[in-house]
Design a protein around this motif. Structure first.
Motif, PDB file in Angstrom:
ATOM      1  N   ASN A  26      -0.860   1.225  11.268  1.00  0.00           N
ATOM      2  CA  ASN A  26      -1.576   0.589  11.223  1.00  0.00           C
ATOM      3  C   ASN A  26      -1.869  -0.871  10.486  1.00  0.00           C
ATOM      4  N   LEU A  27      -0.646  -0.228   8.970  1.00  0.00           N
ATOM      5  CA  LEU A  27      -1.323  -0.954   7.578  1.00  0.00           C
ATOM      6  C   LEU A  27      -0.009  -2.005   7.776  1.00  0.00           C
ATOM      7  N   GLU A  28       0.811  -2.002   8.529  1.00  0.00           N
ATOM      8  CA  GLU A  28       1.497  -3.047   9.288  1.00  0.00           C
ATOM      9  C   GLU A  28       0.589  -3.925  10.205  1.00  0.00           C
ATOM     10  N   ARG A  29       0.331  -3.509  10.748  1.00  0.00           N
ATOM     11  CA  ARG A  29      -0.384  -4.124  12.049  1.00  0.00           C
ATOM     12  C   ARG A  29      -1.221  -5.043  11.032  1.00  0.00           C
ATOM     13  N   GLN A  30      -1.870  -4.701  10.364  1.00  0.00           N
ATOM     14  CA  GLN A  30      -2.949  -5.437   9.470  1.00  0.00           C
ATOM     15  C   GLN A  30      -2.159  -6.862   8.130  1.00  0.00           C
ATOM     16  N   GLY A  31      -0.902  -6.841   8.395  1.00  0.00           N
ATOM     17  CA  GLY A  31      -0.436  -6.997   7.491  1.00  0.00           C
ATOM     18  C   GLY A  31       0.470  -6.431   6.142  1.00  0.00           C
ATOM     19  N   PHE A  32      -0.396  -5.297   5.970  1.00  0.00           N
ATOM     20  CA  PHE A  32       0.063  -4.792   4.867  1.00  0.00           C
ATOM     21  C   PHE A  32       1.501  -4.329   4.911  1.00  0.00           C
ATOM     22  N   GLU A  33       2.372  -4.290   3.689  1.00  0.00           N
ATOM     23  CA  GLU A  33       3.207  -3.271   3.289  1.00  0.00           C
ATOM     24  C   GLU A  33       3.983  -1.927   3.043  1.00  0.00           C
ATOM     25  N   ALA A  34       3.408  -0.917   3.871  1.00  0.00           N
ATOM     26  CA  ALA A  34       3.304   0.120   3.409  1.00  0.00           C
ATOM     27  C   ALA A  34       4.934   0.972   2.737  1.00  0.00           C
ATOM     28  N   VAL A  35       4.142   1.340   1.623  1.00  0.00           N
ATOM     29  CA  VAL A  35       5.809   1.901   1.065  1.00  0.00           C
ATOM     30  C   VAL A  35       5.106   3.265   1.210  1.00  0.00           C
ATOM     31  N   LEU A  36       6.333   4.378   1.010  1.00  0.00           N
ATOM     32  CA  LEU A  36       6.495   5.381   0.903  1.00  0.00           C
ATOM     33  C   LEU A  36       7.725   5.767  -0.341  1.00  0.00           C
ATOM     34  N   PRO A  37       7.017   7.133  -0.980  1.00  0.00           N
ATOM     35  CA  PRO A  37       7.451   7.726  -1.873  1.00  0.00           C
ATOM     36  C   PRO A  37       9.304   7.825  -0.961  1.00  0.00           C
ATOM     37  N   ASP A  38      10.543   7.593  -1.762  1.00  0.00           N
ATOM     38  CA  ASP A  38      11.346   8.235  -2.078  1.00  0.00           C
ATOM     39  C   ASP A  38      11.743   9.664  -1.753  1.00  0.00           C
ATOM     40  N   LYS A  39      13.525   9.620  -1.349  1.00  0.00           N
ATOM     41  CA  LYS A  39      12.994  10.951  -1.112  1.00  0.00           C
ATOM     42  C   LYS A  39      13.313  11.870  -2.568  1.00  0.00           C
ATOM     43  N   ALA A  40      14.036  11.340  -3.393  1.00  0.00           N
ATOM     44  CA  ALA A  40      13.878  12.182  -5.226  1.00  0.00           C
ATOM     45  C   ALA A  40      12.337  12.294  -5.431  1.00  0.00           C
ATOM     46  N   THR A  41      11.633  11.409  -5.418  1.00  0.00           N
ATOM     47  CA  THR A  41       9.786  11.290  -5.728  1.00  0.00           C
ATOM     48  C   THR A  41       9.254  12.808  -4.917  1.00  0.00           C
ATOM     49  N   VAL A  76       1.218  -1.090   0.190  1.00  0.00           N
ATOM     50  CA  VAL A  76       0.179  -0.281   0.158  1.00  0.00           C
ATOM     51  C   VAL A  76       0.738   1.548  -0.154  1.00  0.00           C
ATOM     52  N   GLY A  77       0.511   2.104  -0.938  1.00  0.00           N
ATOM     53  CA  GLY A  77       2.123   3.728  -1.300  1.00  0.00           C
ATOM     54  C   GLY A  77       0.894   4.348  -0.119  1.00  0.00           C
ATOM     55  N   ILE A  78       1.732   5.089   0.666  1.00  0.00           N
ATOM     56  CA  ILE A  78       1.024   6.569   1.151  1.00  0.00           C
ATOM     57  C   ILE A  78       1.891   7.361   0.374  1.00  0.00           C
ATOM     58  N   LEU A  79       1.066   8.988  -0.002  1.00  0.00           N
ATOM     59  CA  LEU A  79       1.463  10.162  -0.460  1.00  0.00           C
ATOM     60  C   LEU A  79       0.917  10.773   0.714  1.00  0.00           C
ATOM     61  N   GLY A  80       2.419  12.056   1.230  1.00  0.00           N
ATOM     62  CA  GLY A  80       1.551  12.853   2.293  1.00  0.00           C
ATOM     63  C   GLY A  80       3.025  13.537   2.708  1.00  0.00           C
ATOM     64  N   THR A  81       2.178  14.801   3.393  1.00  0.00           N
ATOM     65  CA  THR A  81       3.621  15.616   3.175  1.00  0.00           C
ATOM     66  C   THR A  81       4.783  15.107   4.526  1.00  0.00           C
ATOM     67  N   ASP A  82       5.762  15.188   4.181  1.00  0.00           N
ATOM     68  CA  ASP A  82       6.896  15.362   5.253  1.00  0.00           C
ATOM     69  C   ASP A  82       6.373  14.576   6.988  1.00  0.00           C
ATOM     70  N   SER A  83       5.794  15.416   7.070  1.00  0.00           N
ATOM     71  CA  SER A  83       5.356  15.235   8.263  1.00  0.00           C
ATOM     72  C   SER A  83       4.353  14.351   8.677  1.00  0.00           C
ATOM     73  N   ILE A 118      -2.368   5.866  -0.673  1.00  0.00           N
ATOM     74  CA  ILE A 118      -3.027   6.719   0.167  1.00  0.00           C
ATOM     75  C   ILE A 118      -2.780   7.630   0.455  1.00  0.00           C
ATOM     76  N   LEU A 119      -3.853   8.585  -0.273  1.00  0.00           N
ATOM     77  CA  LEU A 119      -3.859   9.901  -0.821  1.00  0.00           C
ATOM     78  C   LEU A 119      -3.579  11.220   0.805  1.00  0.00           C
ATOM     79  N   ALA A 120      -2.701  10.818   1.688  1.00  0.00           N
ATOM     80  CA  ALA A 120      -2.787  11.105   3.469  1.00  0.00           C
ATOM     81  C   ALA A 120      -1.872  12.573   3.460  1.00  0.00           C
ATOM     82  N   SER A 121      -2.912  13.637   2.881  1.00  0.00           N
ATOM     83  CA  SER A 121      -2.666  15.344   3.234  1.00  0.00           C
ATOM     84  C   SER A 121      -3.791  15.792   2.172  1.00  0.00           C
ATOM     85  N   ASP A 122      -4.644  16.790   2.519  1.00  0.00           N
ATOM     86  CA  ASP A 122      -5.989  17.055   3.077  1.00  0.00           C
ATOM     87  C   ASP A 122      -5.723  17.891   1.285  1.00  0.00           C
TER      88      ASP A 122
END
Length: 167
Positions: free
Chosen positions: A65-80, A48-55, A120-124
């Motif tokens: 929460n994703l990891e507790r349910q057995g998902f692998e959370a994938v974040l954007p790398d620094k360049a992205t 599951v990918g997560i896009l949001g602000t740095d904070s 996941i679009l984790a930013s308003d």
């Protein structure tokens, strides 16, 4: 609490509440678990990918929460983050909607290429950038929508309980 970042203090706020105080990350991970998603790569967890602000990403509101349910959370790398996500938010703040859309589309595609099932679009700030008919939105989820659905579900269960017990 319809704010991504404020969920950092969820535990502290919930202690003072008499009613259940739902956590957006928990609601989202439960909803994804119930969707019975299949991994794109055999033998691995659903990514599951997560896009949001740095904070938001640093607060790990969704990852844990994703990891507790057995998902692998994938974040954007620094360049992205530096060349797509942050500039997309900045473009939106400058009212450059087309620029923000193009950058956000590329950031979403970047995560999809990394075999994530949903983003996941984790930013308003990211809500409403893409038009409703954009095909990429079918691969995205807004955690606040999950929070609302879970709240409605809870209220309906509570109402049914009161009807059945007469209390």
């Amino acid at each position: 609490m319809p704010c991504h970042l404020l969920h950092v203090w969820h535990k502290e706020v919930a202690q003072g509440c008499k009613l259940p105080f739902l956590h957006a990350g928990e609601c989202l991970s439960w909803e994804l678990k119930r969707a019975n998603l299949k991994p794109l790569e055999a033998g691995s967890n659903v990514r599951v990918g997560i896009l949001g602000t740095d904070s938001i990403l640093m607060a790990r509101t969704y990852q844990e929460n994703l990891e507790r349910q057995g998902f692998e959370a994938v974040l954007p790398d620094k360049a992205t983050m530096e060349h797509l996500v942050i500039p997309a938010i900045e473009a939106l703040q400058r009212k450059d909607i087309e620029g923000a859309r193009n950058l956000l589309r590329i950031a979403i595609q970047d995560l999809l290429i990394r075999a994530v099932k949903v983003v996941i679009l984790a930013s308003d700030e990211m809500q409403g950038i893409l038009p409703r008919d954009d095909p990429l939105l079918k691969k995205c989820i807004d955690p606040m929508d999950s929070l609302v659905r879970s709240t409605i579900e809870w209220a309906k269960r509570k109402e049914k309980f009161h009807e059945e017990t007469g209390t």
